[in-house]
Design an enzyme around this catalytic site. Structure first.
Site, PDB file in Angstrom:
ATOM      1  N   ASP A  47       5.141   1.473  -1.863  1.00 55.64           N
ATOM      2  CA  ASP A  47       5.617   0.510  -3.458  1.00 55.64           C
ATOM      3  C   ASP A  47       5.662   1.402  -4.112  1.00 55.64           C
ATOM      4  OD1 ASP A  47       2.710   1.702  -2.895  1.00 55.64           O
ATOM      5  OD2 ASP A  47       1.692   1.007  -4.126  1.00 55.64           O
ATOM      6  N   GLU A 111       0.043   1.914  -2.400  1.00 59.61           N
ATOM      7  CA  GLU A 111      -1.233   3.150  -2.909  1.00 59.61           C
ATOM      8  C   GLU A 111      -0.610   2.648  -4.634  1.00 59.61           C
ATOM      9  OE1 GLU A 111      -1.451   7.636  -4.923  1.00 59.61           O
ATOM     10  OE2 GLU A 111       0.005   6.277  -4.524  1.00 59.61           O
TER      11      GLU A 111
END
Length: 388
Positions: A47, A111
């Site tokens: 991400d 994250e």
């Protein structure tokens, strides 16, 4: 990687593990000549943070290559690392070296956004998907600038709610000014914090650029006019605690400061801002006191002090020195998710990264191809070290 998987006749075992639809984690394993132990590259996440095309000089969602620089959202944090580690496993699968240890990569799904729980590495850890990786070093590939990161800070985000009493500013003796209360309360809390959590002796050994800090970063208050005493003010901020202190104990300490202040708000020396600026008043309308409430906005993140005497750390330093000609380790009071918890669970976590800290989460993010090439050389050096 598909052409190199065991399903397609290759040597790579690839597990796609999903806890939230569309947000998969990947565990990649290379095993050829295995005897015992592992070398793991983890932490690179799939991400990225948002990007506003209007503030970029290039399209953030398209890779733009200019000389040695590769521009695009995620090139430094952290898709550049994902691509680089993927290339490492392609090279392993093609060249088929005999290695005494199993080589593992873990790409994590989430994250950047801790408000979405139970998606990434925390679930892999919880469900035992990483337990077999305690047999060797685990390199967390999500820092920057090419040299070993020796430590990161614990982090806790807080909101201090300050309640006063609304009144006309022409009659200030009948109001409790929440804005002044907030300023004095934060000053008091910071003073107590730095008494309880001063610079630690180990910070110099780990080359931390700054000690533990507690600071305000945002403030908001009740809407009103300039001639009103504000009834409430909220201050937001963070604690960045070097890993030689316990963040849970720190949170308890700060909550204790708030409890003590609410029992005796006069500790803030009411009236120090003038004869009518008080936080505990008795007037004909009644008795009024300022009140404080501390809210923790999310679960605290535990920092890490990497083990400097481990084989994994020695291998990283030697590899960096061999490839770059120098090794300049450092520590920062930024934070990484779960690294401290994983170290406590028995993993030898070492932190490294090869993007540029100067463009982390920024406009015109880029990574350097030369840095990623060096990263591949460093990781190859590490694998050779553990093959002897």
């Amino acid at each position: 990687l598909k052409p190199y998987t065991k399903e397609d006749g290759g040597l790579l075992k690839v597990d796609h593990i999903t806890y939230v639809e569309g947000r998969g984690n990947l565990i990649i394993e290379y095993e050829n000549g295995y005897e015992k132990g592992t070398v793991t590259f983890i932490g690179s996440h799939l991400d990225v943070v948002p990007a506003n095309p209007e503030t970029w000089e290039r399209d953030p969602f398209k890779l733009t290559i200019e000389g040695d620089k590769m521009y695009g959202r995620g090139t430094t944090d952290c898709l550049g690392h994902v691509a680089m580690v993927t290339e490492l496993f392609i090279q392993l699968a093609e060249k088929k070296p005999k290695l005494k240890r199993k080589v593992v990569a873990v790409f994590i799904a989430c994250e950047e956004n801790s408000s979405i729980p139970d998606v990434g590495v925390e679930m892999l850890l919880k469900n035992g998907k990483l337990d077999h990786l305690k047999g060797g070093p685990m390199y967390w590939v999500d820092s920057a600038d090419g040299h070993p990161c020796l430590g990161t800070a614990s982090a806790a985000m807080w909101t201090l709610k300050c309640k006063g009493r609304l009144f006309h500013s022409g009659l200030p003796h009948k109001g409790v000014n929440s804005l002044e209360l907030a300023m004095d309360a934060v000053t008091h809390i910071q003073k107590r914090f730095y008494q309880d959590f001063p610079p630690h002796a180990s910070e110099s050994e780990y080359l931390f650029a700054s000690p533990s800090t507690m600071k305000p970063t945002l403030v908001k208050g009740a809407e009103g006019s300039v001639n009103q005493i504000p009834p409430w003010t909220e201050v937001q901020g963070d604690i960045r605690l070097t890993p030689f202190y316990d963040i849970a104990e720190c949170v308890k300490k700060v909550e204790g400061y708030i409890t003590e202040l609410n029992k005796d708000i006069s500790v803030l020396v009411s009236g120090s801002r003038g004869p009518c600026s008080k936080y505990d008043i008795n007037i004909e309308e009644g008795h009024f006191k300022g009140e404080l409430e501390m809210i923790w906005d999310q679960e605290a993140t535990q920092g890490i002090a990497c083990k400097l005497d481990s084989d994994g750390h020695t291998a990283l330093r030697e590899a960096t020195l061999s490839v770059l000609g120098e090794c300049k380790p450092y520590s920062i009071t930024g934070s990484l998710p779960l690294v401290g918890d994983m170290q406590a669970a028995g993993f030898d976590i070492q932190v490294c990264g090869y993007g540029h800290s100067s463009v982390y989460h920024g406009d015109n993010e880029y990574c350097s191809l030369s840095n990623m090439k060096n990263a591949l050389k460093i990781f190859t050096h590490i694998l050779n070290k553990f093959n002897k």
